[in-house]
Design a protein around this motif. Structure first.
Motif, PDB file in Angstrom:
ATOM      1  N   VAL A   1       0.872  -1.656  -0.097  1.00 35.80           N
ATOM      2  CA  VAL A   1       0.224   0.196   0.261  1.00 35.80           C
ATOM      3  C   VAL A   1       0.463   1.291  -0.307  1.00 35.80           C
ATOM      4  CG1 VAL A   1      -1.638   1.137   0.756  1.00 35.80           C
ATOM      5  CG2 VAL A   1      -1.652  -1.141   1.087  1.00 35.80           C
ATOM      6  N   SER A   2       0.077   2.317  -0.905  1.00 34.00           N
ATOM      7  CA  SER A   2       1.328   3.612  -0.644  1.00 34.00           C
ATOM      8  C   SER A   2       1.316   3.761   0.104  1.00 34.00           C
ATOM      9  CB  SER A   2       1.096   4.249  -1.405  1.00 34.00           C
ATOM     10  OG  SER A   2      -0.163   4.748  -1.277  1.00 34.00           O
ATOM     11  N   LEU A   3       3.394   4.709   0.649  1.00 34.31           N
ATOM     12  CA  LEU A   3       2.775   5.832   2.125  1.00 34.31           C
ATOM     13  C   LEU A   3       1.600   6.847   2.038  1.00 34.31           C
ATOM     14  CD1 LEU A   3       4.340   6.095   4.663  1.00 34.31           C
ATOM     15  CD2 LEU A   3       6.248   7.496   2.593  1.00 34.31           C
ATOM     16  N   ALA A   4       1.346   7.042   0.964  1.00 34.15           N
ATOM     17  CA  ALA A   4       0.682   8.176   0.583  1.00 34.15           C
ATOM     18  C   ALA A   4      -1.211   7.828   1.512  1.00 34.15           C
ATOM     19  CB  ALA A   4       0.462   8.574  -0.403  1.00 34.15           C
ATOM     20  N   ASP A   5      -1.513   6.529   0.742  1.00 27.90           N
ATOM     21  CA  ASP A   5      -2.452   6.416   1.617  1.00 27.90           C
ATOM     22  C   ASP A   5      -2.025   5.754   2.904  1.00 27.90           C
ATOM     23  OD1 ASP A   5      -3.581   6.551  -1.144  1.00 27.90           O
ATOM     24  OD2 ASP A   5      -3.587   3.905  -1.724  1.00 27.90           O
ATOM     25  N   GLU A   6      -1.356   5.709   3.406  1.00 31.99           N
ATOM     26  CA  GLU A   6      -1.428   4.562   5.052  1.00 31.99           C
ATOM     27  C   GLU A   6      -1.455   6.463   5.686  1.00 31.99           C
ATOM     28  OE1 GLU A   6      -1.151   2.117   5.924  1.00 31.99           O
ATOM     29  OE2 GLU A   6       0.666   1.014   5.449  1.00 31.99           O
ATOM     30  N   LEU A   7      -0.623   7.307   5.499  1.00 32.21           N
ATOM     31  CA  LEU A   7      -1.098   8.558   5.604  1.00 32.21           C
ATOM     32  C   LEU A   7      -1.880   8.847   6.425  1.00 32.21           C
ATOM     33  CD1 LEU A   7       2.621  10.046   5.175  1.00 32.21           C
ATOM     34  CD2 LEU A   7       2.136   9.178   6.740  1.00 32.21           C
ATOM     35  N   THR A   8      -2.762   9.213   4.887  1.00 31.65           N
ATOM     36  CA  THR A   8      -3.892   8.944   4.950  1.00 31.65           C
ATOM     37  C   THR A   8      -4.985   8.830   6.391  1.00 31.65           C
ATOM     38  OG1 THR A   8      -4.106  10.055   2.510  1.00 31.65           O
ATOM     39  CG2 THR A   8      -6.214   9.963   3.425  1.00 31.65           C
ATOM     40  N   MET A   9      -4.933   7.579   6.380  1.00 32.21           N
ATOM     41  CA  MET A   9      -5.621   6.384   6.335  1.00 32.21           C
ATOM     42  C   MET A   9      -5.636   7.221   7.505  1.00 32.21           C
ATOM     43  SD  MET A   9      -5.191   2.931   7.483  1.00 32.21           S
ATOM     44  CE  MET A   9      -6.457   2.047   5.775  1.00 32.21           C
ATOM     45  N   LEU A  10      -3.951   7.696   8.998  1.00 32.94           N
ATOM     46  CA  LEU A  10      -3.839   8.374   9.954  1.00 32.94           C
ATOM     47  C   LEU A  10      -4.477   9.324   9.988  1.00 32.94           C
ATOM     48  CD1 LEU A  10      -0.332   6.997  10.128  1.00 32.94           C
ATOM     49  CD2 LEU A  10      -2.589   5.655  11.168  1.00 32.94           C
ATOM     50  N   LYS A  11      -4.891   9.740   8.828  1.00 37.22           N
ATOM     51  CA  LYS A  11      -5.670  11.312   8.974  1.00 37.22           C
ATOM     52  C   LYS A  11      -6.703  11.089   9.621  1.00 37.22           C
ATOM     53  CE  LYS A  11      -5.285  15.829   7.275  1.00 37.22           C
ATOM     54  NZ  LYS A  11      -4.278  16.308   8.124  1.00 37.22           N
ATOM     55  N   VAL A  12      -7.487  10.044   8.655  1.00 34.73           N
ATOM     56  CA  VAL A  12      -8.585   9.892   9.204  1.00 34.73           C
ATOM     57  C   VAL A  12      -9.751   9.347   9.821  1.00 34.73           C
ATOM     58  CG1 VAL A  12     -11.220   9.048   7.827  1.00 34.73           C
ATOM     59  CG2 VAL A  12      -9.003   9.697   6.088  1.00 34.73           C
ATOM     60  N   HIS A  13      -8.713   8.353  10.240  1.00 34.09           N
ATOM     61  CA  HIS A  13      -8.975   7.113  11.551  1.00 34.09           C
ATOM     62  C   HIS A  13      -8.113   8.174  12.810  1.00 34.09           C
ATOM     63  CE1 HIS A  13      -9.355   3.746   9.119  1.00 34.09           C
ATOM     64  NE2 HIS A  13      -9.735   4.474   8.628  1.00 34.09           N
ATOM     65  N   CYS A  14      -6.773   8.599  13.076  1.00 33.46           N
ATOM     66  CA  CYS A  14      -6.529   9.896  13.564  1.00 33.46           C
ATOM     67  C   CYS A  14      -6.881  10.612  13.975  1.00 33.46           C
ATOM     68  CB  CYS A  14      -5.319   8.762  13.988  1.00 33.46           C
ATOM     69  SG  CYS A  14      -4.707   7.297  13.942  1.00 33.46           S
ATOM     70  N   GLU A  15      -6.402  11.468  12.999  1.00 34.13           N
ATOM     71  CA  GLU A  15      -6.444  12.742  13.826  1.00 34.13           C
ATOM     72  C   GLU A  15      -7.504  13.796  13.367  1.00 34.13           C
ATOM     73  OE1 GLU A  15      -4.670  16.895  11.136  1.00 34.13           O
ATOM     74  OE2 GLU A  15      -3.846  15.130  10.330  1.00 34.13           O
ATOM     75  N   ALA A  16      -8.950  13.388  12.517  1.00 32.80           N
ATOM     76  CA  ALA A  16      -9.796  13.413  12.108  1.00 32.80           C
ATOM     77  C   ALA A  16     -10.637  13.764  14.185  1.00 32.80           C
ATOM     78  CB  ALA A  16     -10.360  13.191  11.227  1.00 32.80           C
ATOM     79  N   VAL A  17      -9.850  12.221  13.716  1.00 32.79           N
ATOM     80  CA  VAL A  17     -11.155  11.774  15.132  1.00 32.79           C
ATOM     81  C   VAL A  17     -10.742  12.167  16.911  1.00 32.79           C
ATOM     82  CG1 VAL A  17     -11.244   9.183  17.090  1.00 32.79           C
ATOM     83  CG2 VAL A  17     -11.630   9.118  14.762  1.00 32.79           C
ATOM     84  N   LEU A  18      -9.256  12.585  16.625  1.00 30.64           N
ATOM     85  CA  LEU A  18      -9.070  13.109  17.695  1.00 30.64           C
ATOM     86  C   LEU A  18      -9.211  14.792  17.111  1.00 30.64           C
ATOM     87  CD1 LEU A  18      -6.502  14.375  20.403  1.00 30.64           C
ATOM     88  CD2 LEU A  18      -5.052  14.815  18.051  1.00 30.64           C
ATOM     89  N   ARG A  19      -9.413  15.489  16.737  1.00 33.27           N
ATOM     90  CA  ARG A  19     -10.103  17.108  16.246  1.00 33.27           C
ATOM     91  C   ARG A  19     -11.515  17.150  16.897  1.00 33.27           C
ATOM     92  NH1 ARG A  19      -6.525  19.196  11.526  1.00 33.27           N
ATOM     93  NH2 ARG A  19      -7.850  21.082  11.458  1.00 33.27           N
TER      94      ARG A  19
END
Length: 257
Positions: free
Chosen positions: A98-116
């Motif tokens: 899986v591309s690194l870009a997709d992995e980072l997007t997953m962290l953005k949606v699953h973690c950063e968005a949930v936190l904020r």
């Protein structure tokens, strides 16, 4: 009348939450990327249940999308009483496939968005001394399952930590950890599911009913089905090395869940 904001509200678990909460008489703020689909869903819920269904188009993989939802959650004139952080996605393939870009997007949606979004919601809820947050995780949080499982494990730990910090304030938080649910999730990710046994599949509407009951009971983690409760009990006593081998094979066949 109370208001619930649901991310990823047009399909799957998010849509099931919207149906149930509308049935119970809650006004809704529906968040997703597809404006047309949001409007169709909102109209159907309004016409069927007589509730107000607000539409908010936002991509939680972007700062602008997260900021738009933060702004709505911070609106003290139109408070949100229940936040359901449901938006998420899966990726097909093992690490480095899986591309690194997709992995980072997953962290953005699953973690950063949930936190904020949790932060934006809980601030107002604590001031009003009432409210709730449901963060949708997965049973994958309890298994070694790469970035997907790691991100969902973060959701569980984060939710439990915040729940402890705000205990006694009138605000409840719960991490929802389903197994395989019959939704668009796997199709969107291009994941084959033909070999998954029928008994492992859960119904989204029944899942939501169980989840809301667990939230009302004050639970901070919900595994809302006896079958998966039993499986997670077995996971706790299984050797980590064995689990790693099994989940690696499962990921190559079925993808994350």
């Amino acid at each position: 009348m109370t208001t619930a904001l649901i991310t990823g509200a047009t399909a799957g678990i998010g849509a099931a939450f919207a149906r149930r909460l509308a049935t119970d008489g809650h006004n809704l703020v529906l968040v997703a990327r597809d404006t047309e689909r949001l409007r169709t869903h909102a109209t159907e819920l309004h016409d069927r249940h007589g509730i107000e269904a607000e539409v908010l188009t936002a991509d939680l993989a972007t700062d602008a999308g997260i900021e738009a939802v933060e702004k709505r959650l911070s609106d003290r004139r139109h408070p949100v009483d229940l936040l359901v952080n449901n938006a998420g996605f899966g990726s097909k393939g093992a690490f480095l496939e899986v591309s690194l870009a997709d992995e980072l997007t997953m962290l953005k949606v699953h973690c950063e968005a949930v936190l904020r979004l949790t932060s934006a919601a809980v601030a107002g809820m604590r001031a009003r001394e009432r409210g709730g947050v449901v963060n949708v995780a997965s049973v994958a949080a309890f298994l070694p399952r790469g970035t997907y499982g790691a991100s969902k494990a973060w959701v569980v730990q984060f939710t439990q930590g915040v729940a402890k910090d705000v205990a006694g304030s009138g605000v409840r938080l719960m991490a929802l950890c389903p197994g395989f649910v019959r939704t668009e999730f796997h199709e969107r990710a291009g994941l084959g599911t033909e070999k998954i046994p029928d008994w492992m599949w859960l119904d989204a509407d029944k899942l939501v009913t169980a989840a809301l009951a667990d939230l009302a009971r004050g639970r901070t983690v919900s595994v809302p089905d006896p079958r998966y409760k039993a499986l997670m009990g077995a996971v706790k006593i299984a050797p980590r090395g064995l689990l790693g081998g099994i989940t690696s094979k499962a990921r190559s066949k079925y993808g994350p869940q």
